[in-house]
Design a protein around this motif. Sequence first.
Motif, PDB file in Angstrom:
ATOM      1  N   SER A  75       4.780  -3.576   8.718  1.00 13.87           N
ATOM      2  CA  SER A  75       4.729  -3.781   7.271  1.00 13.87           C
ATOM      3  C   SER A  75       4.841  -5.257   6.897  1.00 13.87           C
ATOM      4  O   SER A  75       4.295  -5.699   5.891  1.00 13.87           O
ATOM      5  CB  SER A  75       5.857  -2.993   6.594  1.00 13.87           C
ATOM      6  OG  SER A  75       5.704  -1.609   6.788  1.00 13.87           O
ATOM      7  N   SER A  76       5.553  -6.023   7.714  1.00 10.29           N
ATOM      8  CA  SER A  76       5.767  -7.435   7.401  1.00 10.29           C
ATOM      9  C   SER A  76       4.499  -8.260   7.536  1.00 10.29           C
ATOM     10  O   SER A  76       4.430  -9.384   7.029  1.00 10.29           O
ATOM     11  CB  SER A  76       6.865  -8.014   8.291  1.00 10.29           C
ATOM     12  OG  SER A  76       6.431  -8.133   9.631  1.00 10.29           O
ATOM     13  N   VAL A  77       3.465  -7.739   8.227  1.00  9.60           N
ATOM     14  CA  VAL A  77       2.205  -8.476   8.365  1.00  9.60           C
ATOM     15  C   VAL A  77       1.061  -7.728   7.680  1.00  9.60           C
ATOM     16  O   VAL A  77      -0.111  -7.936   7.984  1.00  9.60           O
ATOM     17  CB  VAL A  77       1.875  -8.755   9.846  1.00  9.60           C
ATOM     18  CG1 VAL A  77       2.889  -9.713  10.436  1.00  9.60           C
ATOM     19  CG2 VAL A  77       1.818  -7.469  10.671  1.00  9.60           C
ATOM     20  N   LEU A  78       1.402  -6.836   6.748  1.00 10.73           N
ATOM     21  CA  LEU A  78       0.407  -6.076   5.996  1.00 10.73           C
ATOM     22  C   LEU A  78      -0.052  -6.880   4.787  1.00 10.73           C
ATOM     23  O   LEU A  78       0.761  -7.394   4.022  1.00 10.73           O
ATOM     24  CB  LEU A  78       1.007  -4.742   5.550  1.00 10.73           C
ATOM     25  CG  LEU A  78       0.110  -3.833   4.714  1.00 10.73           C
ATOM     26  CD1 LEU A  78      -1.072  -3.324   5.534  1.00 10.73           C
ATOM     27  CD2 LEU A  78       0.920  -2.659   4.167  1.00 10.73           C
ATOM     28  N   HIS A  79      -1.368  -6.987   4.611  1.00 13.67           N
ATOM     29  CA  HIS A  79      -1.948  -7.740   3.501  1.00 13.67           C
ATOM     30  C   HIS A  79      -3.020  -6.904   2.817  1.00 13.67           C
ATOM     31  O   HIS A  79      -3.644  -6.035   3.442  1.00 13.67           O
ATOM     32  CB  HIS A  79      -2.568  -9.046   3.992  1.00 13.67           C
ATOM     33  CG  HIS A  79      -1.586 -10.008   4.583  1.00 13.67           C
ATOM     34  ND1 HIS A  79      -0.964 -10.989   3.845  1.00 13.67           N
ATOM     35  CD2 HIS A  79      -1.090 -10.119   5.841  1.00 13.67           C
ATOM     36  CE1 HIS A  79      -0.140 -11.659   4.622  1.00 13.67           C
ATOM     37  NE2 HIS A  79      -0.201 -11.161   5.841  1.00 13.67           N
ATOM     38  N   ARG A  80      -3.244  -7.213   1.533  1.00 11.66           N
ATOM     39  CA  ARG A  80      -4.304  -6.554   0.777  1.00 11.66           C
ATOM     40  C   ARG A  80      -5.306  -7.598   0.308  1.00 11.66           C
ATOM     41  O   ARG A  80      -4.929  -8.636  -0.256  1.00 11.66           O
ATOM     42  CB  ARG A  80      -3.722  -5.806  -0.425  1.00 11.66           C
ATOM     43  CG  ARG A  80      -4.723  -4.879  -1.102  1.00 11.66           C
ATOM     44  CD  ARG A  80      -4.103  -4.174  -2.292  1.00 11.66           C
ATOM     45  NE  ARG A  80      -4.984  -3.153  -2.810  1.00 11.66           N
ATOM     46  CZ  ARG A  80      -4.793  -2.505  -3.955  1.00 11.66           C
ATOM     47  NH1 ARG A  80      -3.713  -2.769  -4.684  1.00 11.66           N
ATOM     48  NH2 ARG A  80      -5.645  -1.588  -4.367  1.00 11.66           N
ATOM     49  N   GLU A  81      -6.583  -7.344   0.538  1.00 13.12           N
ATOM     50  CA  GLU A  81      -7.639  -8.275   0.155  1.00 13.12           C
ATOM     51  C   GLU A  81      -8.093  -8.004  -1.282  1.00 13.12           C
ATOM     52  O   GLU A  81      -7.762  -6.975  -1.883  1.00 13.12           O
ATOM     53  CB  GLU A  81      -8.827  -8.127   1.104  1.00 13.12           C
ATOM     54  CG  GLU A  81      -8.522  -8.526   2.544  1.00 13.12           C
ATOM     55  CD  GLU A  81      -8.347 -10.028   2.689  1.00 13.12           C
ATOM     56  OE1 GLU A  81      -9.356 -10.759   2.649  1.00 13.12           O
ATOM     57  OE2 GLU A  81      -7.195 -10.463   2.841  1.00 13.12           O
ATOM     58  N   ALA A  82      -8.882  -8.934  -1.814  1.00  8.17           N
ATOM     59  CA  ALA A  82      -9.355  -8.823  -3.196  1.00  8.17           C
ATOM     60  C   ALA A  82     -10.237  -7.593  -3.408  1.00  8.17           C
ATOM     61  O   ALA A  82     -10.327  -7.081  -4.529  1.00  8.17           O
ATOM     62  CB  ALA A  82     -10.115 -10.087  -3.589  1.00  8.17           C
ATOM     63  N   ASP A  83     -10.875  -7.100  -2.344  1.00 17.23           N
ATOM     64  CA  ASP A  83     -11.726  -5.917  -2.469  1.00 17.23           C
ATOM     65  C   ASP A  83     -10.947  -4.615  -2.326  1.00 17.23           C
ATOM     66  O   ASP A  83     -11.528  -3.532  -2.322  1.00 17.23           O
ATOM     67  CB  ASP A  83     -12.863  -5.960  -1.449  1.00 17.23           C
ATOM     68  CG  ASP A  83     -12.363  -5.953   0.002  1.00 17.23           C
ATOM     69  OD1 ASP A  83     -11.136  -5.894   0.208  1.00 17.23           O
ATOM     70  OD2 ASP A  83     -13.209  -6.021   0.917  1.00 17.23           O
ATOM     71  N   ALA A 163      -2.133  -5.847  -6.593  1.00 20.68           N
ATOM     72  CA  ALA A 163      -0.724  -5.581  -6.318  1.00 20.68           C
ATOM     73  C   ALA A 163      -0.563  -4.743  -5.053  1.00 20.68           C
ATOM     74  O   ALA A 163      -1.369  -3.863  -4.757  1.00 20.68           O
ATOM     75  CB  ALA A 163      -0.085  -4.864  -7.501  1.00 20.68           C
ATOM     76  N   VAL A 164       0.499  -5.038  -4.326  1.00 18.25           N
ATOM     77  CA  VAL A 164       0.970  -4.166  -3.245  1.00 18.25           C
ATOM     78  C   VAL A 164       2.129  -3.383  -3.832  1.00 18.25           C
ATOM     79  O   VAL A 164       3.112  -3.968  -4.301  1.00 18.25           O
ATOM     80  CB  VAL A 164       1.421  -4.993  -2.024  1.00 18.25           C
ATOM     81  CG1 VAL A 164       2.000  -4.078  -0.953  1.00 18.25           C
ATOM     82  CG2 VAL A 164       0.260  -5.806  -1.469  1.00 18.25           C
TER      83      VAL A 164
END
Length: 210
Positions: A75-83, A163-164
């Motif tokens: 979870s600490s390296v989870l990212h969400r992109e603009a798409d 948002a995450v």
Amino acid sequence: MNGTTTPFDFAAAKLPDAAADRALAACPGHGRNVAPRRKREPADCGDLPFLIKRDGTWLYQGTPINRKELVCLFSSVLHREADGSWWLETPAERGRIQVEDAPFVAVELDWRGDDTHQLLSFRTNIDQILTAGPEHPIRVSHDIITCEPTPYIRVRGGPGMLAVEARINRATYYELVALAVPKWVGCRRMLGVWSQGVFFPLGEMPPGEA
């Protein structure tokens, strides 16, 4: 993750669990010695066989990852992109994963104070504490057919960013509703909760309700 200056040590979380071992081996950056302050972009590993279920369960190749320490690590390296896509990303590599709804679940509510001085704090399934307010707003989405509410609290991400979020589970939502008070929002009388001086509407009060 600490910016892009320190490599993420996946090997440090090696645990005696077959699914966990396979997941670690497949995760970006595992087993690689990444030099600090590397300027190049992370290598794209494409799709990784991870899925985060709606209830917050992480699956690797269809097998649940039952070690909470490992889920916290990923979870600490989870990212969400603009798409809207979801990625596990280290300074060396990145790979796309699937998320059914929100990647986190708010499983516990604590509150103190009342009215505009009330503070609402949520604990997530990875033991992160979020206090609802300007940085962690609450929102409620309604199913277009059933109108059933699904509440969320923002974990990270600000203006101009996707948002995450953590989905607030049903039991915690019922506790939240028990703290709700009425307030006029524009020309609509809403039922909602206060936290850090911010009013978060949960739903519109039916006509004729006191």
